[in-house]
Write an enzyme that holds these catalytic residues in place. Sequence first.
Site, PDB file in Angstrom:
ATOM      1  N   ASP A   1       0.824  -1.071   0.095  1.00  0.00           N
ATOM      2  CA  ASP A   1       0.058   0.024   0.151  1.00  0.00           C
ATOM      3  C   ASP A   1       0.940   1.412  -0.027  1.00  0.00           C
ATOM      4  O   ASP A   1       1.869   1.344   0.638  1.00  0.00           O
ATOM      5  CB  ASP A   1      -0.945  -0.116   1.199  1.00  0.00           C
ATOM      6  CG  ASP A   1      -2.099   1.021   1.070  1.00  0.00           C
ATOM      7  OD1 ASP A   1      -2.420   1.362  -0.136  1.00  0.00           O
ATOM      8  OD2 ASP A   1      -2.860   1.048   2.106  1.00  0.00           O
TER       9      ASP A   1
ATOM     10  N   HIS B   1       2.598   3.343  -8.956  1.00  0.00           N
ATOM     11  CA  HIS B   1       2.471   2.188  -9.234  1.00  0.00           C
ATOM     12  C   HIS B   1       3.663   1.460  -9.885  1.00  0.00           C
ATOM     13  O   HIS B   1       4.307   0.468  -9.744  1.00  0.00           O
ATOM     14  CB  HIS B   1       0.963   1.933  -9.923  1.00  0.00           C
ATOM     15  CG  HIS B   1      -0.016   2.306  -9.261  1.00  0.00           C
ATOM     16  ND1 HIS B   1      -0.255   1.991  -8.160  1.00  0.00           N
ATOM     17  CD2 HIS B   1      -1.474   2.914  -9.785  1.00  0.00           C
ATOM     18  CE1 HIS B   1      -1.342   2.590  -7.722  1.00  0.00           C
ATOM     19  NE2 HIS B   1      -2.048   3.163  -8.776  1.00  0.00           N
TER      20      HIS B   1
ATOM     21  N   LEU C   1      10.932 -20.564  -4.614  1.00  0.00           N
ATOM     22  CA  LEU C   1      10.164 -19.659  -3.985  1.00  0.00           C
ATOM     23  C   LEU C   1       8.664 -19.515  -4.990  1.00  0.00           C
ATOM     24  O   LEU C   1       8.774 -19.483  -6.039  1.00  0.00           O
ATOM     25  CB  LEU C   1      10.476 -18.025  -3.721  1.00  0.00           C
ATOM     26  CG  LEU C   1       9.368 -17.293  -3.418  1.00  0.00           C
ATOM     27  CD1 LEU C   1       9.356 -17.047  -1.709  1.00  0.00           C
ATOM     28  CD2 LEU C   1       9.893 -15.905  -3.827  1.00  0.00           C
TER      29      LEU C   1
HETATM   30  C1  V0D Z   1       0.618  -1.951  -8.487  1.00  0.00           C
HETATM   31  C2  V0D Z   1       2.526  -2.378  -6.349  1.00  0.00           C
HETATM   32  C3  V0D Z   1       3.387  -6.679 -10.295  1.00  0.00           C
HETATM   33  C4  V0D Z   1       1.024  -2.455  -6.031  1.00  0.00           C
HETATM   34  C5  V0D Z   1       3.158  -3.249  -7.086  1.00  0.00           C
HETATM   35  C6  V0D Z   1      -2.727  -5.847 -11.875  1.00  0.00           C
HETATM   36  C7  V0D Z   1       0.160  -2.104  -7.183  1.00  0.00           C
HETATM   37  C8  V0D Z   1       2.952  -2.611  -8.510  1.00  0.00           C
HETATM   38  C9  V0D Z   1       2.254  -6.868 -10.754  1.00  0.00           C
HETATM   39  C10 V0D Z   1       1.998  -8.502 -11.331  1.00  0.00           C
HETATM   40  C11 V0D Z   1       1.016  -3.964  -9.506  1.00  0.00           C
HETATM   41  C12 V0D Z   1       1.081  -9.214 -11.234  1.00  0.00           C
HETATM   42  C13 V0D Z   1       0.701 -10.450 -11.621  1.00  0.00           C
HETATM   43  C14 V0D Z   1       1.845 -11.216 -12.209  1.00  0.00           C
HETATM   44  C15 V0D Z   1       2.997 -10.439 -12.362  1.00  0.00           C
HETATM   45  C16 V0D Z   1       3.258  -9.120 -11.921  1.00  0.00           C
HETATM   46  C17 V0D Z   1       1.198  -6.306 -10.530  1.00  0.00           C
HETATM   47  C18 V0D Z   1      -0.865  -5.221 -10.510  1.00  0.00           C
HETATM   48  C19 V0D Z   1      -0.315  -3.978  -9.921  1.00  0.00           C
HETATM   49  C20 V0D Z   1      -2.353  -5.043 -10.781  1.00  0.00           C
HETATM   50  F1  V0D Z   1       1.688 -12.328 -12.595  1.00  0.00           F
HETATM   51  N1  V0D Z   1       3.016  -5.367  -9.767  1.00  0.00           N
HETATM   52  N2  V0D Z   1       1.723  -5.085  -9.880  1.00  0.00           N
HETATM   53  N3  V0D Z   1      -0.156  -6.295 -10.760  1.00  0.00           N
HETATM   54  N4  V0D Z   1       1.337  -2.745  -8.855  1.00  0.00           N
END
Ligand code: V0D
Length: 256
Positions: free
Chosen positions: A36, A53, A147
Amino acid sequence: MLEKFSNWKDGFGKKKDASEELELVSIPKHVAIIMDGNGRWAKKKGLPRIAGHREGMKVINKIVRKANELGIETLTLYAFSTENWKRPKAEVDFLMRLPELFLGKELPVLMEENVKVRLMGSKENLPPHTLRAVETAITKTNENTGLILNFALNYGGRTEIIQAVQTMAKQVQEGLITYDQIDETLMADNLMTNQLPDPDLLIRTSGEIRLSNFMLWQLAYSEFWFTEVLWPDFTEIHFEEAIREYQHRGRRYGGV
Ligand code: V0D
């Protein structure tokens, strides 16, 4: 001779420096993180939320590497909640590009590090390009034995519980099981975390002291660790600090 004192401890025999080594016993098997504070990080810097993000995404590989190095077996990351659909469309569209962006760069690294990608959440409503990227990563890393990197994407804890209850109710109705066979084990088997142990430790960044519908069933006995640090500012040092605190709590309250 001076080196002899380089590992000097204080009068209580406790290590004080956060950068000191963790004990390799009682490493949590499963750590879950609510990442967050990305929007708040961006706002503080006068940047659009999406910049937060993107910056938050860069933190993930550092934590994955550290978790793998420490011998943590499962790392669950809350990437997108079922409530996040309420955000502005442009922001949701950007978020849905992040799995591709992340995996485009990191999948070869995850392969090298023997990491196994998993997905927890509803695949419904996910754009096809998002789902395709994640499913490719799941397939390619399926034989990896290191992991488990479990992304909670379009996930909500209450929905997960309702779906498990519906599945079991249907089995009762069809005569496959009787109502009294519904117990904690069967419930756990019907959750999206089946085959994963419950988290030992939950970390939430950015100063919010809430669960926000995350892993409601699985976190029943977990230790919680909260920090004011915003996710884009979160480092391996903070991660180790959380684990050290977890280890010390276990020593104080664990067993008899
Ligand atoms: C935004 C901070 C990696 C939190 C991290 C779709 C919010 C960056 C993924 C990710 C997000 C998801 C699945 C996967 C590989 C990578 C990701 C989302 C948001 C929402 F298989 N970062 N990340 N997915 N943020």
